[in-house]
Structures are given as C-alpha cells and as structure tokens.
Design an enzyme around this catalytic site. Sequence first.
Site, PDB file in Angstrom:
ATOM      1  N   ALA A  65      -3.287  -1.084  -3.646  1.00 21.37           N
ATOM      2  CA  ALA A  65      -3.020   0.337  -3.514  1.00 21.37           C
ATOM      3  C   ALA A  65      -2.712   0.874  -4.909  1.00 21.37           C
ATOM      4  O   ALA A  65      -2.322   0.112  -5.804  1.00 21.37           O
ATOM      5  CB  ALA A  65      -1.841   0.554  -2.572  1.00 21.37           C
ATOM      6  N   GLY A  76      -3.295  -4.132  -1.396  1.00 19.22           N
ATOM      7  CA  GLY A  76      -4.077  -3.333  -0.451  1.00 19.22           C
ATOM      8  C   GLY A  76      -5.562  -3.651  -0.481  1.00 19.22           C
ATOM      9  O   GLY A  76      -6.264  -3.455   0.518  1.00 19.22           O
ATOM     10  N   GLU A  79      -5.884  -6.491   1.750  1.00 16.56           N
ATOM     11  CA  GLU A  79      -5.676  -5.998   3.122  1.00 16.56           C
ATOM     12  C   GLU A  79      -6.904  -5.238   3.629  1.00 16.56           C
ATOM     13  O   GLU A  79      -7.248  -5.324   4.808  1.00 16.56           O
ATOM     14  CB  GLU A  79      -4.433  -5.096   3.151  1.00 16.56           C
ATOM     15  CG  GLU A  79      -3.160  -5.880   2.850  1.00 16.56           C
ATOM     16  CD  GLU A  79      -1.932  -4.986   2.769  1.00 16.56           C
ATOM     17  OE1 GLU A  79      -1.829  -4.238   1.780  1.00 16.56           O
ATOM     18  OE2 GLU A  79      -1.106  -5.024   3.683  1.00 16.56           O
ATOM     19  N   GLU A 121       2.752  -7.875  -3.829  1.00 14.31           N
ATOM     20  CA  GLU A 121       3.672  -6.736  -3.660  1.00 14.31           C
ATOM     21  C   GLU A 121       5.110  -7.047  -4.017  1.00 14.31           C
ATOM     22  O   GLU A 121       5.841  -6.180  -4.514  1.00 14.31           O
ATOM     23  CB  GLU A 121       3.609  -6.211  -2.215  1.00 14.31           C
ATOM     24  CG  GLU A 121       2.376  -5.383  -1.900  1.00 14.31           C
ATOM     25  CD  GLU A 121       1.176  -6.207  -1.453  1.00 14.31           C
ATOM     26  OE1 GLU A 121       1.189  -7.445  -1.618  1.00 14.31           O
ATOM     27  OE2 GLU A 121       0.227  -5.607  -0.941  1.00 14.31           O
TER      28      GLU A 121
HETATM   29  C1  HXC Z   1      -3.142   1.606 -10.195  1.00 17.39           C
HETATM   30  C2  HXC Z   1      -4.265   0.012 -11.409  1.00 17.39           C
HETATM   31  C3  HXC Z   1      -4.046  -0.951 -10.401  1.00 17.39           C
HETATM   32  C4  HXC Z   1      -3.329  -0.539  -9.230  1.00 17.39           C
HETATM   33  C5  HXC Z   1      -5.151  -1.894 -11.991  1.00 17.39           C
HETATM   34  N1  HXC Z   1      -4.946  -0.606 -12.370  1.00 17.39           N
HETATM   35  N2  HXC Z   1      -4.601  -2.127 -10.793  1.00 17.39           N
HETATM   36  N3  HXC Z   1      -3.824   1.268 -11.292  1.00 17.39           N
HETATM   37  N4  HXC Z   1      -2.891   0.734  -9.169  1.00 17.39           N
HETATM   38  N5  HXC Z   1      -3.103  -1.370  -8.202  1.00 17.39           N
HETATM   39  C6  HXC Z   1      -5.395   0.034 -13.604  1.00 17.39           C
HETATM   40  C7  HXC Z   1      -4.568  -0.414 -14.789  1.00 17.39           C
HETATM   41  O1  HXC Z   1      -3.350   0.298 -14.855  1.00 17.39           O
HETATM   42  C8  HXC Z   1      -5.494  -0.097 -15.929  1.00 17.39           C
HETATM   43  O2  HXC Z   1      -5.436   1.288 -16.183  1.00 17.39           O
HETATM   44  C9  HXC Z   1      -6.879  -0.382 -15.358  1.00 17.39           C
HETATM   45  O3  HXC Z   1      -6.714  -0.353 -13.921  1.00 17.39           O
HETATM   46  C10 HXC Z   1      -7.393  -1.759 -15.718  1.00 17.39           C
HETATM   47  O4  HXC Z   1      -6.415  -2.710 -15.386  1.00 17.39           O
HETATM   48  P1  HXC Z   1      -5.830  -3.786 -16.411  1.00 17.39           P
HETATM   49  O5  HXC Z   1      -4.495  -4.190 -15.906  1.00 17.39           O
HETATM   50  O6  HXC Z   1      -5.907  -3.276 -17.812  1.00 17.39           O
HETATM   51  O7  HXC Z   1      -6.887  -4.974 -16.241  1.00 17.39           O
HETATM   52  P2  HXC Z   1      -6.639  -6.525 -16.442  1.00 17.39           P
HETATM   53  O8  HXC Z   1      -5.777  -6.776 -17.658  1.00 17.39           O
HETATM   54  O9  HXC Z   1      -7.989  -7.170 -16.399  1.00 17.39           O
HETATM   55  O10 HXC Z   1      -5.780  -7.013 -15.169  1.00 17.39           O
HETATM   56  C11 HXC Z   1      -6.340  -6.948 -13.889  1.00 17.39           C
HETATM   57  C12 HXC Z   1      -5.198  -7.121 -12.833  1.00 17.39           C
HETATM   58  C13 HXC Z   1      -4.106  -6.090 -13.085  1.00 17.39           C
HETATM   59  C14 HXC Z   1      -4.630  -8.529 -12.912  1.00 17.39           C
HETATM   60  C15 HXC Z   1      -5.862  -6.921 -11.447  1.00 17.39           C
HETATM   61  O11 HXC Z   1      -4.708  -4.794 -13.207  1.00 17.39           O
HETATM   62  C16 HXC Z   1      -3.064  -5.986 -12.024  1.00 17.39           C
HETATM   63  O12 HXC Z   1      -2.202  -6.845 -11.897  1.00 17.39           O
HETATM   64  N6  HXC Z   1      -3.112  -4.919 -11.199  1.00 17.39           N
HETATM   65  C17 HXC Z   1      -2.114  -4.673 -10.175  1.00 17.39           C
HETATM   66  C18 HXC Z   1      -2.299  -5.596  -9.018  1.00 17.39           C
HETATM   67  C19 HXC Z   1      -1.267  -5.319  -7.926  1.00 17.39           C
HETATM   68  O13 HXC Z   1      -0.058  -5.471  -8.138  1.00 17.39           O
HETATM   69  N7  HXC Z   1      -1.711  -4.923  -6.754  1.00 17.39           N
HETATM   70  C20 HXC Z   1      -0.857  -4.609  -5.613  1.00 17.39           C
HETATM   71  C21 HXC Z   1      -0.532  -3.144  -5.629  1.00 17.39           C
HETATM   72  S1  HXC Z   1       0.669  -2.724  -4.401  1.00 17.39           S
HETATM   73  P3  HXC Z   1      -5.259   1.870 -17.688  1.00 17.39           P
HETATM   74  O14 HXC Z   1      -5.109   3.329 -17.486  1.00 17.39           O
HETATM   75  O15 HXC Z   1      -4.083   1.171 -18.269  1.00 17.39           O
HETATM   76  O16 HXC Z   1      -6.552   1.461 -18.351  1.00 17.39           O
HETATM   77  C22 HXC Z   1      -0.199  -2.648  -2.978  1.00 17.39           C
HETATM   78  C23 HXC Z   1       0.623  -2.253  -1.771  1.00 17.39           C
HETATM   79  C24 HXC Z   1      -0.199  -2.172  -0.542  1.00 17.39           C
HETATM   80  O17 HXC Z   1      -1.343  -2.858  -2.932  1.00 17.39           O
HETATM   81  C25 HXC Z   1       0.517  -1.462   0.549  1.00 17.39           C
HETATM   82  C26 HXC Z   1       0.119  -0.027   0.673  1.00 17.39           C
HETATM   83  C27 HXC Z   1       0.747   0.725   1.767  1.00 17.39           C
END
Ligand code: HXC
Length: 257
Positions: free
Chosen positions: A65, A108, A111, A131
């Site tokens: 998400a 997400g 999911e 998460e």
């Molecule tokens: C918003 C995101 C994002 C996310 C990546 N980006 N994941 N933005 N929400 N979930 C953005 C980064 O901020 C970055 O933007 C660009 O995408 C590229 O990502 P990088 O991190 O620079 O890439 P990389 O170094 O290759 O790393 C990839 C990654 C990492 C390991 C996947 O992006 C990451 O850990 N993302 C978050 C994963 C996560 O925690 N997901 C769960 C979310 S909570 P900029 O602007 O800096 O270029 C969830 C809750 C669900 O899903 C429940 C909902 C109700």
Amino acid sequence: MNYETLLVEVRERVGLITLNRPQALNALNSQLIAELNQALDRLEADPEVGCLVITGSAKAFAAGADIKEMADKGFPQIYLDDFFAAADRIAARRKPIIAAVAGYALGGGCELALMCDFIYAADTARFGLPELSLGVIPGIGGTQRLTRALGKAKAMELCLTGRQLHAEEAERAGLVARVLPAAELLERTLEAARGIAGKSLPAAMMIKECVNRAEEIGLAEGVRFERRLFHSLFASHDQKEGMQAFVAKRAPNFRHH
Ligand code: HXC
C-alpha cells in the site's frame, strides 16, 4: 477508457490489467484501487472477456500500500473512511483472475496477489508482509489468506519477521501455482488465461466460487454447495454443447451461457 494508474487491454477473451505507477513501484494508493475496481467492473461486464490477468512490472508487482498516502492519517478518519475496504471487491469478483507476479509483491501487493484466484510467479518474484516494521499489520486480508495458503507456522513467521519468500519457496509452500522464467511470465500466464476463457464461462465462474467456498465453510456444506452449482449447469447451453461435442468426437463451441 483511460486510467492514470493502470494499463488495460483485451486480448483474445482475456482482460489484461497492468499496474502502472512505476515511480512508486506500483504502490497501491486510493486512486489505483478505485481504478482497478472500475477496470474490473468493465471487464466483468464485457461478454467478450472470460478471464482476467493482473500484472505489474519486471521490478515490482506492487511494493505495498502507498505508505506516503497513509503516513499522516489518523485513527478516526481511517476508521470512518473504512480505508482500503474497497479492495475487498477484488476478491469478490465472479470471473477468474490470475496474478502474474514478477519482482516485489510486498504488503498490500502480496495481499492483492492473494486476492486473485491463483498466482503465476516469475523466478524473480519476492513475497513478503513487512507491515510490522512500519508499526502496523496487514490490512487487506494478508493474515487470513496467507495463513490459509501456507499454514500457521510460515504465515506467522512471515508476518512477524518480514522475511521475504522467493518464488521457489513460495511455490513449495503452496502460495504460488507455478514458477516461470521471468521472460516468459506474461505470455505463459496469458496462454493459461486464454485456455480458461475459451471454456464455458458459467462453469469456470462456478469452479471459482466453489473452490473459494472451501476456505469458508465445512466439508459437508461445501460438497452440497458444489453439488447444487453442478446441477444448475445442466440448465446451460454450454453443458449440452460440451457433452454432445465429446460424444460426437468434435471440438465444443461454447457460447458462455
Ligand atoms: C509508497 C513506495 C513504496 C510504498 C516503494 N515506494 N514502495 N512509495 N509506498 N509501499 C517508492 C519509494 O519511496 C521510491 O520513491 C520509489 O518507490 C522506488 O523505491 P526505492 O525504495 O527507491 O527502491 P529500492 O531501493 O529498489 O527498494 C525496493 C523496496 C523498497 C525494497 C521494495 O521500496 C521498500 O521497502 N518499499 C516498501 C515496502 C513496504 O514496506 N511495503 C508495505 C507497505 S504497508 P522515491 O520518490 O524515493 O523515488 C502495506 C499495508 C497494507 O502494504 C495494508 C493496507 C490497508
């Protein structure tokens, strides 16, 4: 219809939806979920579509998400808005949906893949529920569907440690139906989808509903449910056609009703 966060096309009775927010690794924001539901509504209403495929990019199916959209929200608002409840509609669809996953399917994103009917994964795929590191928990059914898919031990481990499953382990564990070379993922998923879409649509939709029921209800009730849907197909053209074609040793000509 044009979407800002998706690419949508129909190829040979298959509706292909490509998540398209490359700048955010396809992170799911409210707009994307709304557009995904609109696209699914249209493809489900289209009689020329018999199966759907949801895919992402080579790097990310979806990295979760959208954290930036959620970060500043407060409890009363997110509760009042029933934030992300719209995603539940994805799992309630009638037509079969295959997820073609390459790269990250996190939070997400994982999911979303779990809400599809089955997953074909590229050998580059990574599944995880990180998460807890953000101070939250999965919110689109991840704790429930992952536990049903993998069993308690692995689901608990993945949710609590954030460890990512690579494609091979995900297949061994039962999360993924098949692992395919990344370069072949989309074509082979579309091939499977075309095969499904070429069969009787009512029967395919009922198989989906029956298998999903197996996760919700007990065996005796589930078998009765399946039997009633089986009976109902004898009111369809496609049952007559499919069986008569077999007897006549010719290919069936399904009309999807
Ligand atoms: C918003 C995101 C994002 C996310 C990546 N980006 N994941 N933005 N929400 N979930 C953005 C980064 O901020 C970055 O933007 C660009 O995408 C590229 O990502 P990088 O991190 O620079 O890439 P990389 O170094 O290759 O790393 C990839 C990654 C990492 C390991 C996947 O992006 C990451 O850990 N993302 C978050 C994963 C996560 O925690 N997901 C769960 C979310 S909570 P900029 O602007 O800096 O270029 C969830 C809750 C669900 O899903 C429940 C909902 C109700």
